[in-house]
Each structure stands twice: as structure tokens, then as C-alpha cells.
Motif scaffolding. Structure first.
Motif, PDB file in Angstrom:
ATOM      1  N   PRO A 236      -7.318   1.462   8.008  1.00 27.06           N
ATOM      2  CA  PRO A 236      -5.881   1.684   7.929  1.00 27.06           C
ATOM      3  C   PRO A 236      -5.565   3.167   7.766  1.00 27.06           C
ATOM      4  O   PRO A 236      -6.343   3.923   7.204  1.00 27.06           O
ATOM      5  N   MET A 237      -4.451   3.533   8.259  1.00 29.73           N
ATOM      6  CA  MET A 237      -4.032   4.923   8.169  1.00 29.73           C
ATOM      7  C   MET A 237      -2.696   4.963   7.441  1.00 29.73           C
ATOM      8  O   MET A 237      -1.872   4.065   7.593  1.00 29.73           O
ATOM      9  N   MET A 238      -2.503   5.997   6.666  1.00 26.73           N
ATOM     10  CA  MET A 238      -1.252   6.081   5.924  1.00 26.73           C
ATOM     11  C   MET A 238      -0.126   6.609   6.797  1.00 26.73           C
ATOM     12  O   MET A 238      -0.321   7.489   7.620  1.00 26.73           O
ATOM     13  N   LYS A 239       1.030   6.057   6.549  1.00 30.50           N
ATOM     14  CA  LYS A 239       2.200   6.510   7.312  1.00 30.50           C
ATOM     15  C   LYS A 239       2.849   7.691   6.595  1.00 30.50           C
ATOM     16  O   LYS A 239       2.633   7.918   5.415  1.00 30.50           O
ATOM     17  N   GLY A 240       3.654   8.432   7.335  1.00 30.44           N
ATOM     18  CA  GLY A 240       4.455   9.479   6.709  1.00 30.44           C
ATOM     19  C   GLY A 240       3.873  10.869   6.845  1.00 30.44           C
ATOM     20  O   GLY A 240       3.016  11.119   7.678  1.00 30.44           O
ATOM     21  N   PHE A 241       4.348  11.750   5.995  1.00 31.14           N
ATOM     22  CA  PHE A 241       3.971  13.159   6.058  1.00 31.14           C
ATOM     23  C   PHE A 241       2.654  13.437   5.355  1.00 31.14           C
ATOM     24  O   PHE A 241       2.334  12.810   4.344  1.00 31.14           O
ATOM     25  N   SER A 242       1.919  14.394   5.871  1.00 31.15           N
ATOM     26  CA  SER A 242       0.826  14.988   5.115  1.00 31.15           C
ATOM     27  C   SER A 242       0.677  16.421   5.607  1.00 31.15           C
ATOM     28  O   SER A 242       1.175  16.773   6.665  1.00 31.15           O
ATOM     29  N   SER A 243       0.000  17.217   4.823  1.00 29.42           N
ATOM     30  CA  SER A 243      -0.142  18.611   5.242  1.00 29.42           C
ATOM     31  C   SER A 243      -1.452  19.180   4.734  1.00 29.42           C
ATOM     32  O   SER A 243      -2.028  18.704   3.757  1.00 29.42           O
TER      33      SER A 243
ATOM     34  N   VAL B 179      -0.460  23.450   8.252  1.00 27.72           N
ATOM     35  CA  VAL B 179      -0.460  22.388   9.254  1.00 27.72           C
ATOM     36  C   VAL B 179       0.257  21.166   8.699  1.00 27.72           C
ATOM     37  O   VAL B 179      -0.042  20.716   7.603  1.00 27.72           O
ATOM     38  N   ASN B 180       1.198  20.664   9.465  1.00 25.17           N
ATOM     39  CA  ASN B 180       1.898  19.455   9.058  1.00 25.17           C
ATOM     40  C   ASN B 180       1.563  18.312  10.006  1.00 25.17           C
ATOM     41  O   ASN B 180       1.312  18.526  11.188  1.00 25.17           O
ATOM     42  N   ALA B 181       1.547  17.117   9.439  1.00 18.54           N
ATOM     43  CA  ALA B 181       1.302  15.935  10.258  1.00 18.54           C
ATOM     44  C   ALA B 181       2.271  14.845   9.841  1.00 18.54           C
ATOM     45  O   ALA B 181       2.726  14.800   8.695  1.00 18.54           O
ATOM     46  N   TYR B 182       2.608  13.989  10.797  1.00 17.68           N
ATOM     47  CA  TYR B 182       3.482  12.860  10.494  1.00 17.68           C
ATOM     48  C   TYR B 182       3.009  11.655  11.300  1.00 17.68           C
ATOM     49  O   TYR B 182       2.802  11.737  12.510  1.00 17.68           O
ATOM     50  N   THR B 183       2.790  10.543  10.612  1.00 22.05           N
ATOM     51  CA  THR B 183       2.269   9.348  11.274  1.00 22.05           C
ATOM     52  C   THR B 183       3.289   8.210  11.219  1.00 22.05           C
ATOM     53  O   THR B 183       3.864   7.947  10.169  1.00 22.05           O
ATOM     54  N   THR B 184       3.478   7.562  12.365  1.00 21.14           N
ATOM     55  CA  THR B 184       4.298   6.348  12.379  1.00 21.14           C
ATOM     56  C   THR B 184       3.504   5.239  13.066  1.00 21.14           C
ATOM     57  O   THR B 184       2.480   5.509  13.697  1.00 21.14           O
ATOM     58  N   ILE B 185       3.978   4.026  12.951  1.00 21.06           N
ATOM     59  CA  ILE B 185       3.326   2.909  13.625  1.00 21.06           C
ATOM     60  C   ILE B 185       4.287   2.351  14.673  1.00 21.06           C
ATOM     61  O   ILE B 185       5.471   2.160  14.399  1.00 21.06           O
TER      62      ILE B 185
END
Lengths: 193, 323
Positions: B278-285, B289-295
Motif C-alpha cells: 500500500p502507498m500513502m495518499k497525500g503530500f510528502s516531501s 522535492v514535493n510529491a503528491y499521491t492520489t488513487i
């Protein structure tokens, strides 16, 4: 800003201020942005000298900055269909081509090094011992998450991304340094296993 | 006819105030172009620090250009002495902590001092360029260049370039408040054609280490039909590539779309959901570097880039899937 205040900041890091001076300094810090930035510099120097991680407002620097950006009101976007053909002039501007694939290798290495890290169970956020507290993610060196699976995947993305996009500065180097710094922060976890 | 005089005076005033800006911009772009070439073509050796958040990494670097091919060695100076040796076709990574040597084919990097002139008119719509002054840096006289974004979808840069060689000596990645989010700085550098090739040799003894090699290229370059598209991009970002990769950190082939405005870049990764991972949704940095994950449609959609949070979110939210 006067040297005296800088001396006081320095003294504070050496625990040489009395309570009254301390209070006065904190009050000034709250009001003076320049002073805050000096304070962060001292913090950094102090940390580097002591080679230990810290719990300071500085720790949230990047996070706070990102938060700030996130809070900005949405700005009108251009409707740009992404179907446009790849454009040959859009090559990354420059960059030392130090590689992202380098970092990829580093990640492969990390996976091999730290078996507890790769397919480990996520650390339950509320069940942390004080020891685990000490290895909480520090802004900048690790993804600010507590979920190894996600972090690993994000690392893979980042590495791949930088392989195709060495940016305007020494971004390749940076990405390597980023990943290289990764396991040194993880190290305490290993020690405790 | 006083109104004509007025107009004339206004014109003169306008020209005299705007000329230095234009000159500064032109000069900044020329310097950037020279820097771009210098980083790749020069022979240099030095130590740089990388400061991000409250962390600092220290690295040693040797860079040599032989017949327009880049050769490079990097060594981390603090903590585990990891070493990376890179040439045009090969990448060797020595990892003492795992007692292993990893060898990979390096991906082809185009060797070209980028045609900055061709992109400047585009770039100038999204960034302003200026020469902000001179300063001594790493013991050398340097020109300072500011690159300021005109909207919140990209970071800015402050760059210190050696006046003699145009080598980059210091680089700040800055947010819209002019605060440095990340910094790289050479604390010592030697720019010298006589750097001996031996300096590119590894210093860590690899006796008894495990050697790992990856023989074949990991990605397919064949075009494919995709059902994914990104519908809204901040102005100026254009699609750079669209591909599928096998990443060492993901099992499935991952779809990859890249966007760049010529300076800042963002990647979109689309990966089928796998419940075991599983991968976490939302912001991380991580650093800047910024990342944002959605499903979406049983896939993880992750946007990653050295760009502000706003940019990754906006792009992620506009991804769509055609059934």
C-alpha cells in the motif's frame, strides 16, 4: 543587528545564558526575522559540530515553507492540453549529469543493507518508543513519512525523475546527496534492532 | 508644445530606467548559457556542501572531460564513504555498508550546451533573469544571477558563477519569499585541465565485495497507447516524455509522464495498485522535492518534482483515465 545579540545566541547554544537573558532573547527572536535566520544558522553550525540531530523550530523549516505555499490561494491555471507533442527544445537546461541512476544504485544498496527497512511493517504512528522518536524524519533528509513502502517507492520515482531532468543547477549532485543522507538518518533504527 | 516635451521626457525616462533591466537580463541569460557548458566541459575537483532543512552533506567531486565525454567521481565525506564513478556508458557504485559494488549502464545523456537562446522568449514569460551583483565565493570573484519565478508553480534560483570560468560555485533554491529551501556550495574547488585521470579511480578497496550487474536496459522505448492524460498544467509546462519503466522499487511497469518549463520539471508516475504494497495518499516531501499521491481507477498516481507543493497538487488533481 548588534554583535552582542549574536553573542547571546551563541551563548544560548552553549547553555551560558541565565533565565532572564534567555527570556529576553526569545522575545527578540520572535520579533526579528533577521535574528531568526541567524539563529537557524547557529543551530545548523551547532548541530554540525555536535553531529547530532536536533529538535528545533528549524527542523520544520522546509515543512513550514511548503505549508505556506500550500496555503496560498489557488491561482488561475492555463488550460494546457498535455497531448501536445514532446518538444525537442525542452531539454533540461544544464546540470552536472551526476546521476540519478547513481542514486538508484544507492537505493538498491540501501535495500540490501537494511533488511529491516525494505518490506518492513509500517511503524504504527502511535506506538513509538522514545528511541523511535529520536529517528523521526528530519525535514530534508528523508521523506516526511513513517511508511517505508511509500518512501521506497517515492525514492524510486525521484531517482527516475532526476535521471531525465537534471535541472538548472547541480541537481544531480543534490539528488545523490539526498539519497546518500538517507540511511545515515536511518542508522539509529538499525542499531536498535 | 509642452506635451511633446513631456512625452519625450517620459520616453527618455522610460528608456533609461528599462535599459539596465534588459541589459541585466540579457547578460544573465548569457552567463547561464556559459555556466551550462562550464559544468559539463571543465575539469574540476573540489568539495561541496549540500544544506537542506537543518541537514548538511559533504561531498568530494572530481570531474574530467575527455573528448567531450564526462567522467566523474563522487565520494561522501561524512558517514559511510560511498563512492560513485560515472562515465558515459558505465556507472559504478561502491557501497561499503553492504560490501557491494553495483554496476549499471548509465543512461545516455545528451551532450549539448543547451540552446538557451531558443527558449529564452518562453522562459522569460515565467521567470525573470537578472545579474544581481558580484561577490567573492569559494575564494573566487563571482557573478550572482537571480532567476525569479513569476507565479507560485516553480522555485527560483540564486546562482554564484565564477567570473573567469563561469563554473557554478554556489546555488540556492529559493521559494517565493526569497528564502533558501536548499543550498549547494563549493567550499573548495580547483579548476584545472591537468587533473590526472587517476583521480577518477576509486579509493575504496572492493576486495571481497559482491559485484552486482544489471545487463539489460530497464525501460522500453517503444511508443504505446496510454489511457492516462494530464489535463491541467500550470502555464509554461510542456510534456517532455511519456514512457513506461520498470523501477527497482516498484514491481509493475510504471507509466511516466514528464513535464518541464525548461527549468523546473515535474514527473507523473502511474502504477497499478497492489494491496500488498500500500502507498500513502497525500503530500510528502524530501528537501525541496514535493510529491503528491492520489488513487484513481485502481492506480496510484504520484506527482514528483523539485517544485512547490501547489504545482504537484494541481497536476495530480487533473490526471484522468479513459475507460
Amino acid at each position: 543587528m548588534s554583535d552582542k545579540i549574536n553573542e547571546q545566541i551563541s551563548a544560548m547554544f552553549d547553555d551560558e545564558l541565565n533565565a532572564e537573558e534567555y527570556e529576553l532573547l526569545i522575545r527578540r527572536l520572535k520579533q526579528d526575522e533577521q535574528l531568526q535566520s541567524n539563529w537557524q544558522r547557529y543551530q545548523l553550525i551547532s548541530d554540525v559540530l555536535k553531529k547530532e540531530k536536533i529538535t528545533s523550530p528549524g527542523q520544520n523549516f522546509v515543512g513550514a515553507v511548503s505549508q505556506q505555499i500550500n496555503n496560498e490561494s489557488a491561482i488561475e491555471l492555463a488550460d494546457t492540453p498535455s497531448q501536445s507533442k514532446p518538444i525537442s527544445w525542452l531539454k533540461p537546461l544544464t546540470g552536472v549529469a551526476i546521476a540519478a541512476s547513481v542514486a538508484a544504485m544507492a537505493i538498491v544498496g540501501i535495500q540490501n543493507i537494511n533488511p529491516g527497512y525494505a518490506p518492513a511493517d509500517p511503524v504504527p504512528a502511535l506506538a513509538q518508543s522514545p528511541v523511535q522518536q529520536s529517528i523521526q524524519p528530519v525535514a530534508g533528509t528523508r521523506w516526511d513519512l513513517q511508511q517505508p513502502e511509500t518512501e521506497m517507492r517515492l525514492n524510486g520515482y525521484l531517482v527516475n525523475h532526476s535521471e531525465y531532468t537534471s535541472g538548472i543547477s547541480l541537481q544531480g549532485m543534490v539528488n545523490y546527496a539526498r539519497i546518500a543522507g538517507y540511511d545515515s538518518v536511518r542508522q539509529p533504527a538499525e542499531d536498535n534492532q | 508644445m509642452p506635451s511633446i516635451y513631456k512625452t519625450l521626457v517620459c520616453c527618455v525616462l522610460f528608456i533609461s530606467t528599462s535599459l539596465p533591466v534588459v541589459a541585466s537580463e540579457k547578460q544573465a541569460l548569457e552567463l547561464l548559457q556559459k555556466m551550462s557548458a562550464a559544468i559539463k566541459q571543465l575539469n574540476y575537483e573540489g568539495v561541496f556542501v549540500f544544506i537542506h532543512g537543518n541537514q548538511m552533506e559533504t561531498m568530494y567531486i572530481v570531474h574530467k572531460n575527455v573528448d567531450n565525454e564526462e567522467h566523474e567521481r563522487l565520494l561522501s565525506l561524512v558517514g559511510t564513504p560511498r563512492e560513485i564513478i560515472r562515465s558515459n556508458d558505465r556507472l559504478i557504485c561502491i557501497l561499503p555498508d553492504s560490501q557491494s559494488v553495483v554496476v549499471d549502464k548509465s543512461r545516455p545523456k545528451k551532450y549539448l550546451p543547451v540552446g538557451l537562446q531558443r527558449v529564452t522568449s518562453e522562459l522569460k514569460r515565467y521567470y525573470s533573469f537578472s545579474v544581481a551583483g558580484q561577490e567573492r565565493m569559494t575564494g573566487r570573484e563571482s557573478d550572482i544571477i537571480y532567476i525569479k519565478p513569476k507565479d507560485p508553480y516553480r522555485y527560483g534560483y540564486r546562482l554564484w558563477l565564477d567570473q573567469q570560468t563561469h563554473m557554478l560555485l554556489k546555488s540556492d533554491l529559493v521559494n517565493e519569499k526569497d528564502e533558501a529551501v536548499e543550498q549547494i556550495m563549493f567550499t573548495q574547488i580547483t579548476i584545472d585541465d591537468s587533473i590526472q585521470p587517476e583521480r577518477l579511480q576509486p579509493t575504496i578497496s572492493t576486495k571481497g565485495y559482491t559485484w552486482m550487474k544489471q545487463d539489460k536496459a530497464l525501460e522500453s522505448t517503444e511508443p504505446h497507447i496510454s489511457r492516462w492524460s494530464v489535463n491541467k498544467l500550470p502555464a509554461g509546462y510542456m510534456q517532455g516524455m511519456h514512457n513506461k519503466h520498470n523501477l527497482p522499487t516498484s514491481r509493475m511497469p510504471v507509466e511516466h509522464l514528464m513535464f518541464t518549463d525548461g527549468i523546473s520539471s515535474v514527473s507523473v508516475y502511474i502504477e497499478e495498485m497492489n494491496d500488498k504494497k500500500p502507498m500513502m495518499k497525500g503530500f510528502s516531501s524530501i528537501g525541496a522535492v514535493n510529491a503528491y499521491t492520489t488513487i484513481m481507477s485502481n492506480h496510484y498516481v504520484t506527482v514528483v518534482g523539485e517544485v512547490p507543493k501547489t504545482a504537484v497538487k494541481v497536476i495530480a488533481d487533473s490526471v484522468s483515465f479513459r475507460d
